[in-house]
Structures are given as structure tokens and as C-alpha cells.
Design a protein around this motif. Structure first.
Motif, mmCIF file in Angstrom:
data_model
loop_
_atom_site.group_PDB
_atom_site.id
_atom_site.type_symbol
_atom_site.label_atom_id
_atom_site.label_comp_id
_atom_site.label_asym_id
_atom_site.label_seq_id
_atom_site.Cartn_x
_atom_site.Cartn_y
_atom_site.Cartn_z
ATOM 1 N N VAL A 216 -47.331 -30.153 4.255
ATOM 2 C CA VAL A 216 -46.471 -30.511 5.368
ATOM 3 C C VAL A 216 -46.921 -32.112 5.850
ATOM 4 N N VAL A 217 -45.713 -32.867 6.094
ATOM 5 C CA VAL A 217 -46.032 -34.289 6.328
ATOM 6 C C VAL A 217 -45.179 -34.512 7.527
ATOM 7 N N MET A 218 -45.735 -34.850 8.722
ATOM 8 C CA MET A 218 -45.060 -35.151 10.086
ATOM 9 C C MET A 218 -45.708 -36.530 10.712
ATOM 10 N N PRO A 219 -44.667 -37.234 11.324
ATOM 11 C CA PRO A 219 -45.066 -38.410 12.014
ATOM 12 C C PRO A 219 -45.918 -37.963 13.378
ATOM 13 N N GLN A 220 -46.661 -38.907 13.700
ATOM 14 C CA GLN A 220 -47.420 -38.772 14.881
ATOM 15 C C GLN A 220 -46.477 -39.031 16.263
ATOM 16 N N SER A 221 -46.383 -37.664 17.163
ATOM 17 C CA SER A 221 -45.451 -37.959 18.309
ATOM 18 C C SER A 221 -46.170 -37.667 19.396
ATOM 19 N N SER A 222 -45.699 -38.203 20.686
ATOM 20 C CA SER A 222 -46.047 -37.655 21.931
ATOM 21 C C SER A 222 -45.610 -36.256 22.277
ATOM 22 N N SER A 223 -44.619 -35.849 21.655
ATOM 23 C CA SER A 223 -44.091 -34.575 21.642
ATOM 24 C C SER A 223 -44.956 -33.408 21.081
ATOM 25 N N HIS A 224 -45.063 -32.139 21.644
ATOM 26 C CA HIS A 224 -45.542 -31.264 21.236
ATOM 27 C C HIS A 224 -45.034 -30.455 20.282
ATOM 28 N N VAL A 225 -43.808 -30.776 19.950
ATOM 29 C CA VAL A 225 -42.908 -29.758 18.983
ATOM 30 C C VAL A 225 -43.491 -29.815 17.654
ATOM 31 N N ASN A 226 -43.713 -31.078 17.229
ATOM 32 C CA ASN A 226 -44.187 -30.902 15.782
ATOM 33 C C ASN A 226 -45.415 -30.110 15.540
ATOM 34 N N GLN A 227 -46.454 -30.194 16.461
ATOM 35 C CA GLN A 227 -47.575 -29.357 16.315
ATOM 36 C C GLN A 227 -47.335 -27.790 16.429
ATOM 37 N N TYR A 228 -46.336 -27.555 17.280
ATOM 38 C CA TYR A 228 -45.917 -26.064 17.430
ATOM 39 C C TYR A 228 -45.321 -25.655 16.210
ATOM 40 N N MET A 229 -44.411 -26.429 15.618
ATOM 41 C CA MET A 229 -43.586 -25.963 14.361
ATOM 42 C C MET A 229 -44.500 -25.878 13.368
ATOM 43 N N LEU A 230 -45.511 -26.835 13.061
ATOM 44 C CA LEU A 230 -46.443 -26.857 12.203
ATOM 45 C C LEU A 230 -47.343 -25.485 12.220
ATOM 46 N N ARG A 231 -47.791 -24.994 13.346
ATOM 47 C CA ARG A 231 -48.605 -23.778 13.656
ATOM 48 C C ARG A 231 -47.786 -22.557 13.248
ATOM 49 N N TYR A 232 -46.365 -22.308 13.534
ATOM 50 C CA TYR A 232 -45.448 -21.609 13.219
ATOM 51 C C TYR A 232 -45.260 -21.567 11.952
ATOM 52 N N ILE A 233 -45.001 -22.454 11.144
ATOM 53 C CA ILE A 233 -44.721 -22.533 9.764
ATOM 54 C C ILE A 233 -46.225 -21.876 9.090
ATOM 55 N N TYR A 234 -47.253 -21.936 9.593
ATOM 56 C CA TYR A 234 -48.200 -21.684 8.800
ATOM 57 C C TYR A 234 -48.251 -19.833 8.761
ATOM 58 N N ARG A 235 -47.430 -19.282 9.479
ATOM 59 C CA ARG A 235 -47.078 -17.893 9.579
ATOM 60 C C ARG A 235 -46.505 -17.529 8.029
ATOM 61 N N PHE A 236 -45.654 -18.298 7.544
ATOM 62 C CA PHE A 236 -44.849 -18.026 6.545
ATOM 63 C C PHE A 236 -45.693 -18.700 5.304
ATOM 64 N N ALA A 237 -46.519 -19.564 5.407
ATOM 65 C CA ALA A 237 -47.296 -20.479 4.451
ATOM 66 C C ALA A 237 -48.409 -20.013 3.611
ATOM 67 N N GLN A 238 -48.519 -20.317 2.278
ATOM 68 C CA GLN A 238 -49.516 -19.813 1.568
ATOM 69 C C GLN A 238 -50.930 -20.561 2.355
ATOM 70 N N PRO A 239 -51.980 -19.672 2.070
ATOM 71 C CA PRO A 239 -53.284 -20.261 3.023
ATOM 72 C C PRO A 239 -53.677 -21.530 2.452
ATOM 73 N N THR A 240 -53.389 -22.124 1.424
ATOM 74 C CA THR A 240 -53.760 -23.326 1.095
ATOM 75 C C THR A 240 -53.105 -24.623 1.567
ATOM 76 N N LEU A 241 -51.936 -24.091 2.167
ATOM 77 C CA LEU A 241 -50.968 -25.342 2.727
ATOM 78 C C LEU A 241 -51.794 -26.440 3.334
ATOM 79 N N ARG A 242 -51.360 -27.763 3.096
ATOM 80 C CA ARG A 242 -52.138 -28.746 3.588
ATOM 81 C C ARG A 242 -51.225 -29.487 4.742
ATOM 82 N N LYS A 243 -51.795 -30.056 5.606
ATOM 83 C CA LYS A 243 -50.750 -30.948 6.530
ATOM 84 C C LYS A 243 -51.522 -32.417 6.647
ATOM 85 N N MET A 244 -50.494 -33.271 6.705
ATOM 86 C CA MET A 244 -50.825 -34.999 6.976
ATOM 87 C C MET A 244 -49.999 -35.392 7.779
#
Length: 268
Positions: free
Chosen positions: A98-126
Motif C-alpha cells: 500500500v502506497v499513500m501520500p503524506q497528509s495532515s489528514s488522519h483519513v489515510n492512516q485510518y484507511m490503512l489500519r482498516y485495510i489491514y483487517r482484510f490484508a495478508q499479514p505480510t502487506l507492506r506500506k510506504m
């Protein structure tokens, strides 16, 4: 589901069960192929064509800059529904990065945490961060080929050498101003100008380790996420940064709130 605006109380009202004619934003779940990117672009919600510009801006501000998402269950539910819908369409477990732009918004980080509920354990983020203004550059060769060397129907050059030189000087002056800034935000007139697609290096990897790792990834599924997509310029920079390293990966783009007519803007 949809969201309406209560003028009397000056607040947004979420209805997670029904759609309504007064909705300012609605769950879509539809996928659109963004030809300018050559990738599949999904977005969770779309604004109504009738929504007032001030209300639209207020809702974007509300979504992006609410101090604590955890204290606003309507917002977290709003995000979760969009990600749930995305997972039904693309199966997030199949994604490696998962790749995302840095943002002052909390939305991207929350989306990432929620995506991990569906993702494989080895999913990486940048995460990609804004580059220093002095590193912004312009692809003059590509711009010259696309615009300055254009010819008319009779085969004659569209621009004289003097006109070409005048445009080059304008671009040089524009970059000089950008390089002098302490903090660079893309100006609205640059976003929509013909110069915008040729300006480069707005973003960089947050660490050298991430950049080196991304360069080695081949033929994997990459998900690019962002909170709100209006012009598509930020996503364009993310994809350009990824493709500098390699073009072998299968990239899917997801924005929490997007636009149906983004393709027209990107190709215009």
C-alpha cells in the motif's frame, strides 16, 4: 447510503441505510479506468452534481481535518463502508503493498489500519512525502515535443523560435519562484495549466530504505490510497514516482471521495 447537510443546525447528517434526493455525497463503489494513468481507479463516494461548492468544501474539511476520528463514529463508519465495498470488488488480501501520500489528514492512516483487517499479514506500506522546493524540476524535452514542436495542418510549425524561447523563459522563471519557497504547495493556476504534467519530483519516499525496496518489487499488486481526489494531481505524482523505479507492478488506485469526470480532466 448518503450524507445530507442540516442548514438549521449547520451540521452533516449521516444515513447509513438509505439514499436520498438531498444527499450531498453518496456511496458509489463503481470503478473507472483512468486512461491517463492506465490503471484502475476506484472511489468510495461521489458528490452530487447539485451540491453547493461551499457545502462541498466544508464536508471535505470536516472529513480531512476532524481532530480525532475515533471520537466521531459516523466518520469511521463512513470510511469503513467505502473500504468494505472496495474489498468486495478487488479482494484486498491479494495486495502486497500500500502506497499513500503524506497528509495532515488522519483519513489515510485510518484507511490503512482498516485495510489491514482484510490484508495478508505480510502487506507492506510506504508513504511518499513532499520534496524540497529546490528539487522540483521540469521535463522540458517532453514539453517541447508535446507542445512547442507542434505543427499545423499544413505542416508549418505552430510556434516561431522566438515564441518557443519566450515560453521557455516563462517556465524558467516559474521554477525559480518555486525553488525560492520555504514550503511548496502547488498553486491552482499551475495545477490546471499545460505546464503541470511536466513538473516533476514533487514527492519522494519517506526513507531510502523504502525507495530501494520499491525498486526491487516486481509484478506485484500495489494499492495507492488517498483521502480526497479532485484534480488527480497528487495521485499522478504518486504514480510517476513509483514508475520511475519500475513499471512492472499492477497498480490499483483508491480514493475515499472522488470524481466521475476525473478521466476527462486528466486527458484534457
Amino acid at each position: 447510503m448518503g450524507v445530507t447537510f442540516d442548514n438549521e443546525k449547520q451540521q452533516f447528517v449521516f444515513d447509513f441505510e438509505h439514499d436520498g434526493a438531498a444527499d450531498i455525497v453518496s456511496l458509489t463503489g463503481n470503478g473507472y479506468q483512468v486512461e491517463a494513468f492506465g490503471q484502475c481507479f476506484y472511489y468510495g463516494y461521489e458528490f452530487s452534481d447539485q451540491v453547493d461548492g461551499s457545502v462541498r468544501s466544508a464536508f471535505i474539511k470536516y472529513v480531512k481535518f476532524t481532530p480525532s476520528l475515533q471520537e466521531h463514529p459516523n466518520l469511521t463508519n463512513f470510511i469503513q463502508k467505502a473500504v468494505n465495498n472496495l474489498n468486495r470488488k478487488i479482494n484486498l488480501y491479494d495486495y502486497d503493498l500500500v502506497v499513500m501520500p503524506q497528509s495532515s489528514s488522519h483519513v489515510n492512516q485510518y484507511m490503512l489500519r482498516y485495510i489491514y483487517r482484510f490484508a495478508q499479514p505480510t502487506l507492506r506500506k510506504m508513504e511518499l512525502v513532499k520534496n524540497l522546493p529546490m528539487n522540483i524540476s521540469f521535463d522540458m524535452d517532453a514539453f517541447t515535443e508535446a507542445y512547442l514542436d507542434d505543427v499545423l495542418e499544413n505542416g508549418r510549425p505552430r510556434y516561431t523560435e522566438a515564441q518557443k524561447e519566450e515560453v521557455r523563459q516563462q517556465i524558467t522563471h516559474m521554477l525559480d519562484l518555486i525553488h525560492q519557497k520555504d514550503y511548496f504547495t502547488i498553486a491552482k493556476d499551475v495545477k490546471k495549466s499545460r505546464f503541470r504534467p511536466y513538473m516533476q519530483q514533487f514527492l519522494k519516499f519517506s526513507s531510502k530504505t523504502d525507495e530501494e525496496l520499491c525498486a526491487t518489487i516486481r509484478q506485484q499488486n500495489v494499492l495507492v490510497i488517498d483521502d480526497v481526489t479532485t484534480s488527480g494531481s497528487t495521485l499522478g505524482e504518486v504514480l510517476r514516482t513509483l514508475r520511475i523505479l519500475n513499471e512492472d507492478n499492477r497498480i490499483t488506485i483508491f480514493s475515499l471521495i472522488g470524481r466521475r469526470d476525473l478521466m476527462a480532466d486528466m486527458n484534457g
